[in-house]
Design a protein around this motif. Structure first.
Motif, PDB file in Angstrom:
ATOM      1  N   SER A 670       0.833  -1.196   0.000  1.00 49.81           N
ATOM      2  CA  SER A 670       0.000   0.000   0.000  1.00 49.81           C
ATOM      3  C   SER A 670       0.871   1.250   0.000  1.00 49.81           C
ATOM      4  N   LEU A 671       0.669   2.111  -0.992  1.00 47.19           N
ATOM      5  CA  LEU A 671       1.397   3.382  -1.037  1.00 47.19           C
ATOM      6  C   LEU A 671       0.781   4.375  -0.062  1.00 47.19           C
ATOM      7  N   GLN A 676       1.507   8.387   0.911  1.00 46.69           N
ATOM      8  CA  GLN A 676       0.233   9.088   0.798  1.00 46.69           C
ATOM      9  C   GLN A 676      -0.442   8.635  -0.494  1.00 46.69           C
ATOM     10  N   LYS A 677      -1.735   8.946  -0.626  1.00 46.02           N
ATOM     11  CA  LYS A 677      -2.467   8.552  -1.822  1.00 46.02           C
ATOM     12  C   LYS A 677      -2.034   9.416  -2.997  1.00 46.02           C
ATOM     13  N   VAL A 678      -1.739   8.764  -4.130  1.00 46.23           N
ATOM     14  CA  VAL A 678      -1.306   9.466  -5.337  1.00 46.23           C
ATOM     15  C   VAL A 678      -2.276   9.123  -6.449  1.00 46.23           C
ATOM     16  N   ALA A 679      -2.813  10.135  -7.114  1.00 44.75           N
ATOM     17  CA  ALA A 679      -3.764   9.915  -8.202  1.00 44.75           C
ATOM     18  C   ALA A 679      -3.102   9.125  -9.315  1.00 44.75           C
ATOM     19  N   GLY A 680      -3.783   8.083  -9.781  1.00 48.54           N
ATOM     20  CA  GLY A 680      -3.261   7.267 -10.865  1.00 48.54           C
ATOM     21  C   GLY A 680      -2.373   6.127 -10.421  1.00 48.54           C
ATOM     22  N   ALA A 693       8.863  -0.149  -7.823  1.00 41.52           N
ATOM     23  CA  ALA A 693       8.083   0.160  -9.020  1.00 41.52           C
ATOM     24  C   ALA A 693       6.659   0.478  -8.599  1.00 41.52           C
ATOM     25  N   LEU A 694       6.101   1.522  -9.208  1.00 46.42           N
ATOM     26  CA  LEU A 694       4.735   1.919  -8.903  1.00 46.42           C
ATOM     27  C   LEU A 694       3.747   1.162  -9.791  1.00 46.42           C
TER      28      LEU A 694
END
Length: 718
Positions: A670-671, A676-680, A693-694
């Motif tokens: 979990s990022l 923090q939450k990142v859009a996309g 890697a995202l």
């Protein structure tokens, strides 16, 4: 030897909750006009098991409440009382009550006393014949197979010596018999002929047998039900009690006293100690009876119960399930995989001791075998977490029944694909969204009986729950054959609430999506079922948090279908690695439609800020990750771009990347929890070389692009 009974509490709670689920499902299937005997027996056995377990562990409030439930069930199954719909409703209320009591006990809290007391009074009133119901005498006229009710019964009880080792104790059976007939109508004559000397006595064996008399108008089936769990471990007979025996209670008790006086002194001492321990727990039973119940075990059980209660008061436990049942086939498969892994490890260990270049090929073979074993082991472990979705569906028959009665609608629930397996974590989180959808279908979707008949439909509406696998996802459909979505009313309400512009002209599909907006509701009256504008937006948010999607299909006058797509598991992902500048990203493999070389001539510019590409008579928007994530100067372009066509939220998107790398399974981290939450971005993983890697959130990429200011949107795609 003392036994800490608290170690078995969790197993008791889990089995009791399963028993309650069985009772509820069987009660919902029960038709009062044509009662199936086996169904009533199944309900009775489940209640009897809960009662016995609660009594064993000292949860007397549960045991006493279940006793009156069991008594009414016993009268119904013996044919002395006719089942009516009011009884079914009362039994269902008792299931809810027991579930709440057990949940409180499991979390270390004191159960509510008012609700059980109120329901218990209703059961007792029925048993006394004070409540409106079919009288037992009327039932007897119609049931020719009912057991005769005698003035009493003479029971011969000869248990096997290992009875105590199976968890059964005669004392509790005798106490249950005495509760049935009253304290003065029960007598037990112990037989001590097989009782050995103290030096040869084993506290784990039962050496006694009993001749028992119960007096009163009680049917034989109720008597035998007390012994049904030990029927295979004893010799037992039950004969009607003669008039002379029924009138000689005093002489029988005198006989017991005489037998006690003749017993050896050391046996009397042991019996006295056992009686002291159990006197406050139940009825007055001859002391020789309690010789079969070791005083040490009873004392240990009481102490353990007190200690557990005290500990629970200090640190309440969650009543979330902490275990999962796994079939033996899955465990065997896991053990086999571990064995293969050990063999491979041993082979690699030998190669490493005196390694030289001549052994390189064997090392490569060993590593390939290790990779295969590791993957198979991973799959076996993941299968252990997989559960049939019937666990999530099981709550809906009761929900539909109760809500249908509340709304005055006739509803038939159809459940398909109940054996479709889903990860336990996903299962636990999808329950509430499904409840929202079913309630919404019943309240808004299905018409009233009068309206259905007027529309030429059957009076009974249908709600269908269907689950099936599709690719790497599980698809859950909630359908109804109601009126369908009213697009005009939805759009009007949305404009009224300023959720869309007044001059907006939307397609039916776009209008359907409006129901997922926060605060949106078409209900004219606020009730405890709907109308407050919360529910559907929560459904979509919860499903999105599971990396899933939801869409709605509706036909006016024919009904609606909500389609939920979820990943099978939240822990492992089959991914495609791609290169964008100097960064590595991962696309979920199930979202990829195809990969192609991007051609400039196939691009079209729209609105000055967005490019689309025509792909087989279909236009798809183009997204550049390097532009979105700020990885390149605006004037710089790709030399030989690749286009990965993906599908998210039922829409295709073309994502421009530098290069395609390999495919591999990745463990999702979990990022949001770690950063923090990142859009996309839906998460991250660690690759084999240690780099991070995202993982791309396909549906989130399109939404993130829509939120970008016009001057930062990609103005060229190649």
């Amino acid at each position: 030897m003392s036994i800490d009974l608290s170690q078995f509490h969790q197993v008791f709670f889990e089995e009791s909750f399963e028993g309650l689920d069985v009772m509820e499902s069987q009660l919902l299937d029960l038709q009062p006009e044509s009662v199936d005997a086996e169904t009533v027996n199944t309900i009775f056995r489940a209640a009897h098991s809960i009662k016995g377990g609660a009594g064993t562990f000292g949860f007397m409030q549960v045991s006493e409440f279940t006793h009156v439930v069991e008594t009414l069930l016993d009268e119904i199954r013996s044919g002395t009382r006719v089942m009516v719909r009011e009884y079914v409703d009362l039994f269902l209320q008792s299931v809810d009550c027991l579930r709440a009591m057990l949940s409180h006990l499991q979390s270390g809290q004191e159960p509510d006393k008012e609700r059980p007391a109120s329901l218990k009074k209703q059961f007792e009133a029925i048993l006394r014949g004070e409540m409106a119901a079919t009288d037992a005498s009327d039932a007897k006229a119609d049931v020719s197979t009912a057991e005769p009710v005698a003035s009493g019964w003479k029971i011969t009880f000869r248990p096997q010596q290992d009875l105590l080792q199976t968890g059964n104790e005669p004392f509790r059976m005798f106490r249950e018999l005495q509760e049935l007939v009253g304290e003065g109508n029960f007598t037990a004559h112990p037989n001590t002929d097989e009782l050995p000397d103290l030096s040869n006595l084993s506290p784990e064996l039962c050496y006694l047998s009993w001749d028992i008399e119960v007096r009163g108008a009680i049917d034989k089936s109720s008597v035998m039900a007390v012994f049904e769990w030990v029927a295979d471990e004893c010799e037992i007979t039950c004969e009607p009690l003669g008039a002379e025996s029924a009138s000689s209670a005093d002489s029988a008790e005198s006989s017991v006293v005489a037998e006690k006086a003749a017993a050896p002194e050391h046996a009397a001492t042991t019996e006295k100690a056992a009686t002291t321990e159990t006197a406050s727990a139940g009825p007055v039973i001859p002391e020789a009876v309690t010789a079969a119940v070791t005083a040490a075990n009873l004392a240990a059980g009481s102490a353990a119960q007190a200690a557990t209660t005290a500990a629970a008061a200090k640190s309440p436990k969650s009543n979330e399930p902490s275990s999962i049942r796994v079939s033996i086939d899955k465990v065997d498969s896991l053990i086999n995989m571990v064995g293969e892994l050990v063999i491979t490890q041993s082979m690699l260990g030998q190669l490493g001791q005196d390694f030289d270049i001549s052994r390189l090929s064997r090392l490569q073979e060993g590593l390939a075998q290790l990779e295969q074993n590791t993957r198979e082991l991973q799959e076996s472990v993941m299968k252990i977490r997989m559960m049939p979705i019937s666990f999530a569906f099981s709550r809906f028959p009761r929900l539909v029944r109760d809500l249908g009665g509340q709304l005055g609608k006739q509803v038939n629930l159809i459940m398909l694909g109940e054996n479709t397996e889903l990860d336990k974590t996903v299962m636990e989180k999808i329950g509430d969204p499904l409840v929202h959808l079913v309630r919404n279908s019943m309240d808004h979707g299905l018409e009233t009986t009068d309206k259905r008949i007027a529309a030429g439909k059957k009076a009974e509406g249908n709600i269908t729950l269907n689950a099936y696998h599709q690719g790497g996802n599980i698809v859950i459909e909630v359908s109804d054959d109601g009126a369908g979505l009213n697009e005009e009313k939805i759009l009007s309400k949305a404009k009224q609430k300023k959720l869309v512009p007044e001059n907006a002209e939307l397609s039916p599909e776009d209008i359907h999506q409006l129901i997922f907006l926060p605060g949106f509701s078409t209900a004219d009256v606020v009730s405890d079922i709907s109308g407050r504008g919360v529910g559907m937006d929560v459904v979509r948010r919860n499903i999105n948090e599971l990396n899933g999607t939801i869409e709605v299909k509706s036909t006016r006058g024919k009904g609606s279908t909500f389609v939920i797509r979820l990943p099978l598991t939240l822990a492992i992902l089959d991914g495609q690695l791609v290169k964008v500048r100097d960064q590595t990203y991962i696309f979920p493999l199930v979202s990829i439609v195809e990969s192609i070389q991007l051609q400039k001539r196939s691009l079209n510019n729209i609105t000055g800020s967005q490019h689309v590409m025509k792909l087989r008579e279909e236009y798809i928007p183009i997204v550049r990750l390097d532009e979105m994530f700020g990885l390149r100067p605006e004037e710089e372009e790709f030399e030989n771009p690749m286009l990965v066509v993906v599908e998210g939220d039922t829409e295709k998107i073309g994502i421009v990347v530098d290069d395609l790398l390999g495919q591999q399974q990745v463990v999702i981290k979990s990022l949001e929890q770690n950063y923090q939450k990142v859009a996309g971005i839906s998460g991250a993983t660690i690759l084999g070389d240690g780099t991070v890697a995202l993982i791309i959130d396909i549906s989130g990429v399109g939404k993130a692009m829509d939120l970008m200011p016009d001057h930062k949107r990609p103005e060229r795609a190649a």
